[in-house]
Design an enzyme around this catalytic site. Sequence first.
Site, PDB file in Angstrom:
ATOM      1  N   GLY A   1      21.621  14.353 -40.627  1.00 23.37           N
ATOM      2  CA  GLY A   1      22.190  15.415 -41.768  1.00 23.37           C
ATOM      3  C   GLY A   1      20.794  16.077 -42.365  1.00 23.37           C
ATOM      4  O   GLY A   1      19.819  14.904 -42.662  1.00 23.37           O
TER       5      GLY A   1
ATOM      6  N   GLN B   1      19.934  15.650 -45.535  1.00 23.58           N
ATOM      7  CA  GLN B   1      19.782  14.628 -46.252  1.00 23.58           C
ATOM      8  C   GLN B   1      20.084  12.591 -46.204  1.00 23.58           C
ATOM      9  O   GLN B   1      20.230  12.638 -47.111  1.00 23.58           O
ATOM     10  CB  GLN B   1      20.858  14.896 -47.228  1.00 23.58           C
ATOM     11  CG  GLN B   1      20.859  15.835 -49.035  1.00 23.58           C
ATOM     12  CD  GLN B   1      18.948  15.396 -49.163  1.00 23.58           C
ATOM     13  OE1 GLN B   1      18.543  14.906 -50.157  1.00 23.58           O
ATOM     14  NE2 GLN B   1      18.529  17.117 -50.003  1.00 23.58           N
ATOM     15  N   SER B   2      19.819  12.818 -45.082  1.00 18.67           N
ATOM     16  CA  SER B   2      19.718  11.839 -44.010  1.00 18.67           C
ATOM     17  C   SER B   2      18.366  11.236 -44.696  1.00 18.67           C
ATOM     18  O   SER B   2      17.676  11.222 -45.115  1.00 18.67           O
ATOM     19  CB  SER B   2      19.777  11.986 -42.790  1.00 18.67           C
ATOM     20  OG  SER B   2      19.237  10.390 -42.980  1.00 18.67           O
ATOM     21  N   ASN B   3      19.003   9.512 -45.329  1.00 20.74           N
ATOM     22  CA  ASN B   3      18.551   8.279 -45.558  1.00 20.74           C
ATOM     23  C   ASN B   3      17.698   7.866 -44.475  1.00 20.74           C
ATOM     24  O   ASN B   3      16.538   7.884 -44.907  1.00 20.74           O
ATOM     25  CB  ASN B   3      19.211   7.544 -46.030  1.00 20.74           C
ATOM     26  CG  ASN B   3      19.954   7.702 -47.585  1.00 20.74           C
ATOM     27  OD1 ASN B   3      19.477   8.205 -48.562  1.00 20.74           O
ATOM     28  ND2 ASN B   3      21.494   7.758 -47.667  1.00 20.74           N
TER      29      ASN B   3
ATOM     30  N   CYS C   1      16.520   9.229 -41.745  1.00 11.15           N
ATOM     31  CA  CYS C   1      15.101  10.738 -41.541  1.00 11.15           C
ATOM     32  C   CYS C   1      13.837  10.156 -42.361  1.00 11.15           C
ATOM     33  O   CYS C   1      13.316  10.339 -41.886  1.00 11.15           O
ATOM     34  CB  CYS C   1      15.311  11.810 -41.454  1.00 11.15           C
ATOM     35  SG  CYS C   1      16.754  12.322 -40.094  1.00 11.15           S
TER      36      CYS C   1
END
Length: 372
Positions: free
Chosen positions: A91, A93-95, A97
């Site tokens: 997503g 806001q992926s943590n 990534c």
Amino acid sequence: MAVAEEFLTPYNPPSWACHLKDAPSQKVSLANLPTPIHRWYLPGLPEGVEVYIKRDDMTGCALTGNKVRKLEFLLAAAIQENSKHVVTCGGVQSNHCRATAVAAAQLGLKCHLMLKSDIQDAKDLSSVGNTLLDQLSGANIYNVPKKSLLNSDLIPRMDALAESIRKRTGEKCYKIPTGGSDNVGVWGYINAFSELQGQGVAERFDDIAFACGSGGTAEGLALGNYLTKSSLGIHGLVVSAYKQYYKEHLENVLLNFGMEGEVKLADIFDTVEGPIGLGYGLSTDEELEFIMEVSQKTGIFLDPVYTGKAVLGLVKELKSNPSRFHGNRILYIHTGGVFGMFDGRLEDKVKNDVLSQNNIHLWPSGSDQCPL
Ligand SMILES: *Cc1c(COP(=O)(O)O)cnc(C)c1O
């Protein structure tokens, strides 16, 4: 530029896990370990229940949370096969990534992120919370439609990107699935279970609970518990998928470990489906209120996407369904997600609530009247 190979260190799997197929022999050290465990006086707990917290939100600073443990194995695998690039997806806001982008910058690997959102123009990409760090870490960002699915959309695009990188540069690109939850990433929490053993967890607690998304954290902990014959209850507080996903994902992990058919999902971990609420990434007012209450009363910060929902769900489940737990001594693993607090949604909440609590005072210059 860092020389990635220099970060590899030998790894000896715990004795109870060394028979697993393709057990790793090297890792990179990215996390500050072991993370501490301490008592947590959560508001709203039923009488007699004691909760402790394991601070995997303290695995690091910008490089923090549960994904760091998985990346210790994933990025070691990338370096071992001589990849100069890594690609992953999630997503916007992926943590996961963000953690991949930061770790890649530390190790001297080039990072490519496929972020799901429906922006029409590159300049509309968010640059708050995790995406700020993605960009500060120099990651190449590819915006893909929000509804993209892992197997049918994202994996083919990651393959195409890796192929294009190879053609242009002659260099390899290592592919990491959403959340880093494949058979390599799962070692992050197999290794964490060994750390928990060292902290006496099997004797001190009855149950372990944590926010559950792509499933790798749950699988690592559940396999550790199973393989060491510990009898802890393992509870995944689900925030992004349903039981069928975890069932299929676990079957695949077991297959790749050479444990096909040995255990079933329900034998080794409990999926608590209530916490997902309105759906992945969507908050209710109750959840945001709870996050504020917990930070005000305990000094522990929860994020709206994972840990806020999970802990609220845990408190509710302890009240309404206590027989689901093996006992009264609960260890909650805080999986991180701190930058999700800065994605914008808590701002309005805080503005209104803090104002209404009369906690903000104007004290102009020249005023001799103390406002309190
Ligand atoms: C990714 C993530 C989780 C879920 O972990 P999985 O291994 O994907 O199930 C939980 N909490 C936070 C803060 C995360 O970033």
